[in-house]
Scaffold this motif. Sequence first.
Motif, PDB file in Angstrom:
ATOM      1  N   THR A  56       0.830  -1.206   0.000  1.00  0.00           N
ATOM      2  CA  THR A  56       0.000   0.000   0.000  1.00  0.00           C
ATOM      3  C   THR A  56       0.863   1.253   0.000  1.00  0.00           C
ATOM      4  N   LYS A  57       1.937   1.213   0.780  1.00  0.00           N
ATOM      5  CA  LYS A  57       2.873   2.344   0.845  1.00  0.00           C
ATOM      6  C   LYS A  57       3.506   2.602  -0.516  1.00  0.00           C
ATOM      7  N   LYS A  58       3.866   1.519  -1.214  1.00  0.00           N
ATOM      8  CA  LYS A  58       4.474   1.652  -2.540  1.00  0.00           C
ATOM      9  C   LYS A  58       3.483   2.226  -3.539  1.00  0.00           C
ATOM     10  N   LEU A  59       2.226   1.758  -3.487  1.00  0.00           N
ATOM     11  CA  LEU A  59       1.200   2.268  -4.393  1.00  0.00           C
ATOM     12  C   LEU A  59       0.965   3.759  -4.179  1.00  0.00           C
ATOM     13  N   ALA A  60       1.002   4.196  -2.923  1.00  0.00           N
ATOM     14  CA  ALA A  60       0.765   5.603  -2.606  1.00  0.00           C
ATOM     15  C   ALA A  60       1.877   6.498  -3.133  1.00  0.00           C
ATOM     16  N   ALA A  61       3.059   5.935  -3.364  1.00  0.00           N
ATOM     17  CA  ALA A  61       4.206   6.728  -3.809  1.00  0.00           C
ATOM     18  C   ALA A  61       4.492   6.583  -5.295  1.00  0.00           C
ATOM     19  N   THR A  62       3.688   5.788  -6.009  1.00  0.00           N
ATOM     20  CA  THR A  62       4.002   5.432  -7.392  1.00  0.00           C
ATOM     21  C   THR A  62       2.931   5.902  -8.362  1.00  0.00           C
ATOM     22  N   ASP A  63       3.368   6.375  -9.519  1.00  0.00           N
ATOM     23  CA  ASP A  63       2.457   6.733 -10.604  1.00  0.00           C
ATOM     24  C   ASP A  63       2.006   5.459 -11.311  1.00  0.00           C
ATOM     25  N   GLY A  64       0.706   5.290 -11.461  1.00  0.00           N
ATOM     26  CA  GLY A  64       0.171   4.049 -11.998  1.00  0.00           C
ATOM     27  C   GLY A  64       0.547   3.770 -13.440  1.00  0.00           C
ATOM     28  N   LEU A  65       0.680   4.806 -14.261  1.00  0.00           N
ATOM     29  CA  LEU A  65       0.962   4.607 -15.684  1.00  0.00           C
ATOM     30  C   LEU A  65       2.429   4.286 -15.942  1.00  0.00           C
ATOM     31  N   THR A  66       3.324   5.071 -15.367  1.00  0.00           N
ATOM     32  CA  THR A  66       4.752   4.944 -15.679  1.00  0.00           C
ATOM     33  C   THR A  66       5.521   4.094 -14.677  1.00  0.00           C
ATOM     34  N   CYS A  67       4.901   3.817 -13.526  1.00  0.00           N
ATOM     35  CA  CYS A  67       5.557   3.081 -12.430  1.00  0.00           C
ATOM     36  C   CYS A  67       6.742   3.850 -11.845  1.00  0.00           C
ATOM     37  N   LEU A  68       6.813   5.146 -12.120  1.00  0.00           N
ATOM     38  CA  LEU A  68       7.802   6.003 -11.477  1.00  0.00           C
ATOM     39  C   LEU A  68       7.225   6.543 -10.176  1.00  0.00           C
ATOM     40  N   TYR A  69       8.084   7.135  -9.350  1.00  0.00           N
ATOM     41  CA  TYR A  69       7.577   7.830  -8.168  1.00  0.00           C
ATOM     42  C   TYR A  69       6.675   8.983  -8.612  1.00  0.00           C
ATOM     43  N   ASN A  70       5.685   9.315  -7.778  1.00  0.00           N
ATOM     44  CA  ASN A  70       4.727  10.360  -8.147  1.00  0.00           C
ATOM     45  C   ASN A  70       5.099  11.722  -7.542  1.00  0.00           C
ATOM     46  N   HIS A  71       4.245  12.706  -7.790  1.00  0.00           N
ATOM     47  CA  HIS A  71       4.512  14.082  -7.357  1.00  0.00           C
ATOM     48  C   HIS A  71       4.603  14.181  -5.834  1.00  0.00           C
ATOM     49  N   ARG A  72       3.736  13.483  -5.154  1.00  0.00           N
ATOM     50  CA  ARG A  72       3.751  13.507  -3.685  1.00  0.00           C
ATOM     51  C   ARG A  72       5.090  13.002  -3.156  1.00  0.00           C
ATOM     52  N   LEU A 108      18.864  18.818  -9.525  1.00  0.00           N
ATOM     53  CA  LEU A 108      17.458  18.616  -9.861  1.00  0.00           C
ATOM     54  C   LEU A 108      17.281  18.859 -11.350  1.00  0.00           C
ATOM     55  N   LEU A 109      16.722  17.883 -12.051  1.00  0.00           N
ATOM     56  CA  LEU A 109      16.470  17.981 -13.485  1.00  0.00           C
ATOM     57  C   LEU A 109      14.969  17.927 -13.718  1.00  0.00           C
ATOM     58  N   MET A 110      14.493  18.743 -14.642  1.00  0.00           N
ATOM     59  CA  MET A 110      13.078  18.713 -15.000  1.00  0.00           C
ATOM     60  C   MET A 110      12.954  18.574 -16.517  1.00  0.00           C
ATOM     61  N   PHE A 111      12.221  17.549 -16.943  1.00  0.00           N
ATOM     62  CA  PHE A 111      12.002  17.271 -18.364  1.00  0.00           C
ATOM     63  C   PHE A 111      10.540  17.521 -18.727  1.00  0.00           C
ATOM     64  N   ASP A 112      10.332  17.991 -19.947  1.00  0.00           N
ATOM     65  CA  ASP A 112       8.980  18.175 -20.461  1.00  0.00           C
ATOM     66  C   ASP A 112       8.944  17.634 -21.891  1.00  0.00           C
ATOM     67  N   ASP A 146      19.940   7.507  -8.481  1.00  0.00           N
ATOM     68  CA  ASP A 146      19.093   8.659  -8.798  1.00  0.00           C
ATOM     69  C   ASP A 146      17.617   8.319  -8.587  1.00  0.00           C
ATOM     70  N   PHE A 147      16.815   9.359  -8.374  1.00  0.00           N
ATOM     71  CA  PHE A 147      15.375   9.196  -8.160  1.00  0.00           C
ATOM     72  C   PHE A 147      14.626   9.847  -9.325  1.00  0.00           C
ATOM     73  N   ILE A 148      13.754   9.080  -9.970  1.00  0.00           N
ATOM     74  CA  ILE A 148      13.018   9.575 -11.138  1.00  0.00           C
ATOM     75  C   ILE A 148      11.534   9.651 -10.788  1.00  0.00           C
ATOM     76  N   PHE A 149      10.898  10.755 -11.162  1.00  0.00           N
ATOM     77  CA  PHE A 149       9.506  10.998 -10.790  1.00  0.00           C
ATOM     78  C   PHE A 149       8.692  11.441 -12.007  1.00  0.00           C
ATOM     79  N   ARG A 150       7.434  11.068 -12.012  1.00  0.00           N
ATOM     80  CA  ARG A 150       6.500  11.734 -12.919  1.00  0.00           C
ATOM     81  C   ARG A 150       5.947  12.917 -12.136  1.00  0.00           C
ATOM     82  N   TYR A 151       6.384  14.100 -12.523  1.00  0.00           N
ATOM     83  CA  TYR A 151       6.050  15.308 -11.768  1.00  0.00           C
ATOM     84  C   TYR A 151       4.590  15.689 -11.958  1.00  0.00           C
ATOM     85  N   GLY A 152       4.075  15.431 -13.153  1.00  0.00           N
ATOM     86  CA  GLY A 152       2.686  15.753 -13.452  1.00  0.00           C
ATOM     87  C   GLY A 152       2.510  15.941 -14.941  1.00  0.00           C
TER      88      GLY A 152
END
Length: 217
Positions: free
Chosen positions: A41-57, A79-83, A118-124
Motif C-alpha cells: 500500500t505504501k508503494k502504491l501511494a508513492a508510485t504513478d500508476g501509468l509509468t511506475c515512477l515515483y509520483n509528485h507527492r 534537480l532535473l526537469m524534463f517536459d 538517482d530518483f526519477i519521478f513523474r512530476y505531473g
Amino acid sequence: GILYLNDFVPRELSAEDLEPLTILTSFASMSVANARLYEATKKLAATDGLTCLYNHRQFKLSLEQELNRAERSEKPLSLLMFDIDNFKKFNDCYGHPCGDLVLSRTALSLREVFRSADFIFRYGGEEFTVLMPDADREQAINAADRARQQIEQMSVCIDEADRPLKITVSAGVATYPTDGVNAQTLLSTVDELLYKAKNQGKNRVYSTCVDALCASG
C-alpha cells in the motif's frame, strides 16, 4: 516464513501442547501478511500508476530529504526537469492511448539513462523530474543531454500503417547549493530554465551556466 521452536528435552508433544503453538503460528502469519500489505500500500501511494515512477507527492518528500542530506554531507544535489515537447498533439491527433504510450516510453528511457542512485519521478502531466544526489552541475547536464538524445532516437507507432512518431524533450538543470539552497528556490530555478529551453526551440537542455546549452542539430 518459518517458526522454529527448540525443546532441549526430547519428548512427544500432545495435541494440547500443540494448540498454543498453532495459535502463535496463526498470529505470526497474520503479522507477516499485514506487513506485506502495508508495504504494498505504501508503494502504491508513492508510485504513478501509468509509468511506475515515483509520483509528485513522493517527489516533494524526497526533495526535502535529499536537500537535508546534501546540506549535512556538504555535497551537491542536482534537480532535473524534463517536459515532452508538443505532447498535446499526441493526445489531440492520435488519442490518449498514444499519449499514454509516449509517457511510458519516455519513462523507460529515463530509467535506462540515470544511475541506480538517482530518483526519477513523474512530476505531473508530461513533466518528469530527476534527483541526482552527489552530482554536480556538469554531471547533471551530461546526464540530462544523454537522456535527451536517447529519447530523440525513440519513436512510437500507433499501428503498422502509421509512420513512426518522433519524441523529443526539453530540460532544465539546477544544482544545490549554487542555484538554490532550498526546495522553493531550486524548483523555481529549474522551472525557469525549462521554460527557456522550450522557448528557445525545444529539444535542448538549459542550466544557469550559459555554456551549458545542449541543443539538437
